[in-house]
Design a protein around this motif. Structure first.
Motif, short mmCIF file in Angstrom:
data_model
loop_
_atom_site.label_atom_id
_atom_site.label_comp_id
_atom_site.label_asym_id
_atom_site.label_seq_id
_atom_site.Cartn_x
_atom_site.Cartn_y
_atom_site.Cartn_z
N MET A 1 0.84 -1.19 0.00
CA MET A 1 0.00 0.00 0.00
C MET A 1 0.88 1.25 0.00
N ASN A 2 0.50 2.24 -0.76
CA ASN A 2 1.26 3.48 -0.86
C ASN A 2 0.87 4.42 0.27
N GLU A 3 1.86 5.00 0.89
CA GLU A 3 1.63 5.93 1.99
C GLU A 3 1.87 7.35 1.54
N THR A 4 1.10 8.27 2.08
CA THR A 4 1.29 9.69 1.83
C THR A 4 2.06 10.26 3.00
N THR A 5 3.18 10.92 2.70
CA THR A 5 3.98 11.57 3.72
C THR A 5 3.75 13.07 3.63
N ILE A 6 3.32 13.67 4.74
CA ILE A 6 3.08 15.12 4.79
C ILE A 6 3.99 15.68 5.87
N THR A 7 4.82 16.65 5.49
CA THR A 7 5.80 17.21 6.41
C THR A 7 5.67 18.73 6.45
N ALA A 8 5.62 19.27 7.66
CA ALA A 8 5.62 20.72 7.89
C ALA A 8 6.64 20.98 9.00
N GLN A 9 7.86 21.29 8.60
CA GLN A 9 8.93 21.50 9.57
C GLN A 9 8.67 22.76 10.39
N PRO A 10 8.98 22.75 11.68
CA PRO A 10 8.78 23.95 12.52
C PRO A 10 9.53 25.16 11.96
N ASP A 11 8.90 26.31 12.08
CA ASP A 11 9.51 27.59 11.71
C ASP A 11 9.85 27.72 10.23
N THR A 12 9.20 26.94 9.37
CA THR A 12 9.37 27.11 7.92
C THR A 12 7.99 27.28 7.30
N PRO A 13 7.88 28.04 6.21
CA PRO A 13 6.57 28.25 5.59
C PRO A 13 6.22 27.21 4.53
N PHE A 14 6.73 25.99 4.67
CA PHE A 14 6.54 24.96 3.66
C PHE A 14 5.72 23.78 4.18
N ILE A 15 5.01 23.15 3.25
CA ILE A 15 4.43 21.83 3.48
C ILE A 15 4.90 20.97 2.32
N GLU A 16 5.41 19.79 2.65
CA GLU A 16 5.85 18.86 1.62
C GLU A 16 4.97 17.61 1.67
N THR A 126 3.76 33.08 5.04
CA THR A 126 4.24 33.12 6.41
C THR A 126 4.07 31.75 7.06
N VAL A 127 4.79 31.53 8.14
CA VAL A 127 4.62 30.30 8.91
C VAL A 127 3.20 30.24 9.47
N GLU A 128 2.66 31.39 9.87
CA GLU A 128 1.30 31.44 10.42
C GLU A 128 0.27 31.00 9.38
N ASN A 129 0.44 31.43 8.13
CA ASN A 129 -0.49 30.99 7.07
C ASN A 129 -0.36 29.49 6.83
N ARG A 130 0.86 28.99 6.86
CA ARG A 130 1.07 27.55 6.71
C ARG A 130 0.39 26.80 7.85
N ASP A 131 0.58 27.28 9.09
CA ASP A 131 -0.03 26.62 10.24
C ASP A 131 -1.55 26.66 10.18
N ALA A 132 -2.11 27.76 9.67
CA ALA A 132 -3.57 27.86 9.53
C ALA A 132 -4.07 26.82 8.53
N MET A 133 -3.31 26.58 7.46
CA MET A 133 -3.71 25.56 6.48
C MET A 133 -3.66 24.18 7.12
N VAL A 134 -2.62 23.90 7.88
CA VAL A 134 -2.51 22.61 8.57
C VAL A 134 -3.69 22.43 9.52
N ALA A 135 -4.02 23.48 10.27
CA ALA A 135 -5.10 23.42 11.26
C ALA A 135 -6.47 23.27 10.60
N SER A 136 -6.59 23.65 9.32
CA SER A 136 -7.88 23.60 8.63
C SER A 136 -8.33 22.18 8.31
#
Length: 155
Positions: A1-16, A126-136
């Motif tokens: 089975m294929n797994e999805t890896t989602i990464t949001a490193q602290p203090d960076t504005p990225f999601i991978e 911003t990191v805050e916008n990234r975190d808001a997307m994660v929280a959504s």
């Protein structure tokens, strides 16, 4: 089975997001760019998608709404670069958070043997916008979408 890896490193504005598929790169890329196929897999289970515009060419744009019993959620963006079977660079904007545009890069890697790895990186202002997307709850939507894409590719 294929797994999805989602990464949001602290203090960076990225999601991978990284996901492997049991399908050739050309088919995976087509599923990502064909306006007939995109509504069959993009978005969480239990939501419908109404596609208003989808032109996956450089300078083209997209606009769609996901809907369920709780309401409608609109999304839009512009394709900045599209290299067949290899690369998509596009903007992404949730209409519920206007003027918070992110930049998404998707790379399609041929793993051989009819398998493909998609590596996505989304950059937020911003990191805050990234975190808001994660929280959504975006993680749930991404995981559902990738599972649904597996089903489309299996057909």
């Amino acid at each position: 089975m294929n797994e999805t890896t989602i990464t949001a490193q602290p203090d960076t504005p990225f999601i991978e997001v990284v996901r492997e598929f049991d399908a050739p790169r050309e088919r995976v890329f087509r599923a990502w760019t064909d306006p007939v196929l995109v509504p069959q897999w993009l978005g969480p289970r239990g939501m419908t998608m109404k596609l208003f515009e989808f032109d996956a060419t450089p300078g083209g744009s997209y606009h769609y709404i996901h809907a369920d019993e709780r309401g409608e959620y609109g999304f839009r963006g512009v394709f900045h670069n599209v290299v067949p079977d290899e690369l998509i660079i596009q903007t992404f904007e949730y209409e519920g958070a206007p003027n918070q545009v992110s930049l998404e890069t998707l790379r399609f890697e041929d793993l051989g043997g009819g398998r493909t790895r998609v590596h996505g990186r989304t950059v937020y202002t911003t990191v805050e916008n990234r975190d808001a997307m994660v929280a959504s709850g975006m993680e749930h939507g991404v995981r559902d979408s990738m599972e649904r894409l597996d089903e489309v590719l299996a057909r």
